[in-house]
Design an enzyme around this catalytic site. Structure first.
Site, mmCIF file in Angstrom:
data_model
loop_
_atom_site.group_PDB
_atom_site.id
_atom_site.type_symbol
_atom_site.label_atom_id
_atom_site.label_comp_id
_atom_site.label_asym_id
_atom_site.label_seq_id
_atom_site.Cartn_x
_atom_site.Cartn_y
_atom_site.Cartn_z
ATOM 1 N N ARG A 17 6.482 -7.291 10.770
ATOM 2 C CA ARG A 17 6.688 -5.858 10.551
ATOM 3 C C ARG A 17 5.328 -5.149 10.437
ATOM 4 N NH1 ARG A 17 7.873 -3.499 4.574
ATOM 5 N NH2 ARG A 17 8.261 -1.365 5.205
ATOM 6 N N ALA A 90 10.483 0.161 -0.283
ATOM 7 C CA ALA A 90 10.783 1.599 -0.268
ATOM 8 C C ALA A 90 11.582 2.047 -1.498
ATOM 9 C CB ALA A 90 11.538 1.957 1.008
ATOM 10 N N HIS A 93 10.028 4.232 -4.269
ATOM 11 C CA HIS A 93 9.908 5.689 -4.192
ATOM 12 C C HIS A 93 11.246 6.406 -4.413
ATOM 13 C CE1 HIS A 93 6.240 4.183 -2.499
ATOM 14 N NE2 HIS A 93 6.857 3.717 -1.430
ATOM 15 N N ASP A 100 15.287 1.810 -14.528
ATOM 16 C CA ASP A 100 16.085 1.570 -15.739
ATOM 17 C C ASP A 100 16.249 0.075 -16.017
ATOM 18 O OD1 ASP A 100 16.391 4.285 -16.126
ATOM 19 O OD2 ASP A 100 18.459 4.379 -15.408
ATOM 20 N N GLU A 111 3.927 -4.411 -10.910
ATOM 21 C CA GLU A 111 4.272 -3.767 -9.640
ATOM 22 C C GLU A 111 3.172 -4.059 -8.617
ATOM 23 O OE1 GLU A 111 4.408 0.489 -9.991
ATOM 24 O OE2 GLU A 111 4.848 0.800 -7.862
ATOM 25 N N HIS A 113 1.928 -3.526 -4.450
ATOM 26 C CA HIS A 113 2.088 -3.018 -3.088
ATOM 27 C C HIS A 113 0.992 -3.598 -2.214
ATOM 28 C CE1 HIS A 113 5.248 -0.435 -4.334
ATOM 29 N NE2 HIS A 113 4.506 -0.072 -5.354
ATOM 30 N N ILE A 114 1.397 -4.099 -1.071
ATOM 31 C CA ILE A 114 0.456 -4.730 -0.141
ATOM 32 C C ILE A 114 -0.523 -3.681 0.390
ATOM 33 C CG2 ILE A 114 0.319 -5.907 2.102
ATOM 34 C CD1 ILE A 114 3.245 -6.951 1.411
ATOM 35 N N SER A 115 0.023 -2.547 0.803
ATOM 36 C CA SER A 115 -0.810 -1.474 1.356
ATOM 37 C C SER A 115 -1.213 -0.512 0.244
ATOM 38 C CB SER A 115 -0.024 -0.716 2.427
ATOM 39 O OG SER A 115 1.111 -0.081 1.845
ATOM 40 N N ARG A 120 -1.336 6.681 2.349
ATOM 41 C CA ARG A 120 -0.291 6.801 3.363
ATOM 42 C C ARG A 120 0.516 8.100 3.165
ATOM 43 N NH1 ARG A 120 2.799 1.272 3.721
ATOM 44 N NH2 ARG A 120 3.540 2.286 5.630
ATOM 45 N N ARG A 124 5.183 8.245 -0.222
ATOM 46 C CA ARG A 124 4.876 6.937 -0.845
ATOM 47 C C ARG A 124 3.997 7.084 -2.078
ATOM 48 N NH1 ARG A 124 6.666 3.329 3.191
ATOM 49 N NH2 ARG A 124 6.406 4.256 5.245
HETATM 50 C C1 DQA Z 1 5.121 -1.397 0.217
HETATM 51 C C2 DQA Z 1 4.861 0.104 0.370
HETATM 52 C C3 DQA Z 1 6.158 0.884 0.470
HETATM 53 O O1 DQA Z 1 5.897 2.265 0.628
HETATM 54 C C4 DQA Z 1 6.946 0.429 1.673
HETATM 55 O O2 DQA Z 1 8.187 1.091 1.738
HETATM 56 C C5 DQA Z 1 7.135 -1.059 1.713
HETATM 57 C C6 DQA Z 1 6.020 -1.910 1.327
HETATM 58 C C7 DQA Z 1 3.830 -2.221 0.232
HETATM 59 O O3 DQA Z 1 3.879 -3.373 -0.161
HETATM 60 O O4 DQA Z 1 2.775 -1.728 0.652
HETATM 61 O O5 DQA Z 1 8.174 -1.553 2.142
HETATM 62 O O6 DQA Z 1 5.761 -1.617 -1.042
#
Ligand code: DQA
Length: 160
Positions: A17, A90, A93, A100, A111, A113-115, A120, A124
């Site tokens: 992906r 996703a 967001h 909850d 938490e 996030h890869i990116s 972006r 996001r």
């Molecule tokens: C994500 C960032 C989110 O905005 C996106 O919807 C993902 C991956 C990330 O790991 O960067 O699915 O969580």
């Protein structure tokens, strides 16, 4: 020490992906590396594209067999863990319900996030997870999961 990694929607497609954003490595291969790197830590992996299944797994992680879930998909050993690494994809967001669920348990949630979501699209930039999380790691690629585990282990150690 038992740590649960939860990946949300579309993260089953890692490696295929949008590799320019998420890299070319599959999560399964990366998970093998992680497990080799932390031999003394039991790392469980759960991925789902379904919001309710993620919520159920969070309840099990926090309450074990007492989660009182109205589902047959119960965890074989109750599902209790010491820490959670969560990339809600996703749902980050959109999901007040995952927010909850995290608030409902005492288990620390990091938490990931890869990116770097802040570089972006605007949609996001807001996370429902962040206010409920113990810590946040953003923009380090897959290495963010390792950093999150290091953080959870450090937290557990400093607690004694
Ligand atoms: C994500 C960032 C989110 O905005 C996106 O919807 C993902 C991956 C990330 O790991 O960067 O699915 O969580």
């Amino acid at each position: 020490m038992k740590i649960l990694i939860i990946n949300g929607p579309n993260l089953n497609l890692l490696g295929r992906r949008e590799p320019g954003i998420y890299g070319a490595e599959t999560f399964e291969k990366y998970l093998d590396e992680l497990r080799r790197r932390f031999p003394g830590t039991d790392i469980e992996y759960f991925q789902s594209n379904v919001e309710g299944e993620i919520i159920d797994r969070i309840h099990q992680a926090g309450f074990g067999a007492d989660a009182n879930l109205n589902t047959d998909a119960t965890h074989p050993d109750g599902g209790l863990v010491d820490g959670i690494v969560l990339n809600a994809g996703a749902y980050t967001h959109t999901s007040v319900a995952i927010h909850d669920a995290i608030r409902a348990i005492k288990t620390p949630v990091i938490e990931v996030h890869i990116s770097n979501v802040h570089q972006r699209e605007e949609f996001r930039h807001h996370s429902y997870i962040s206010p409920a999380a113990s810590g946040i790691i953003i923009g380090f690629g897959l290495d963010g999961y390792r950093l999150a585990i290091e953080g959870l282990l450090q937290k557990a150690e400093s607690k004694g």
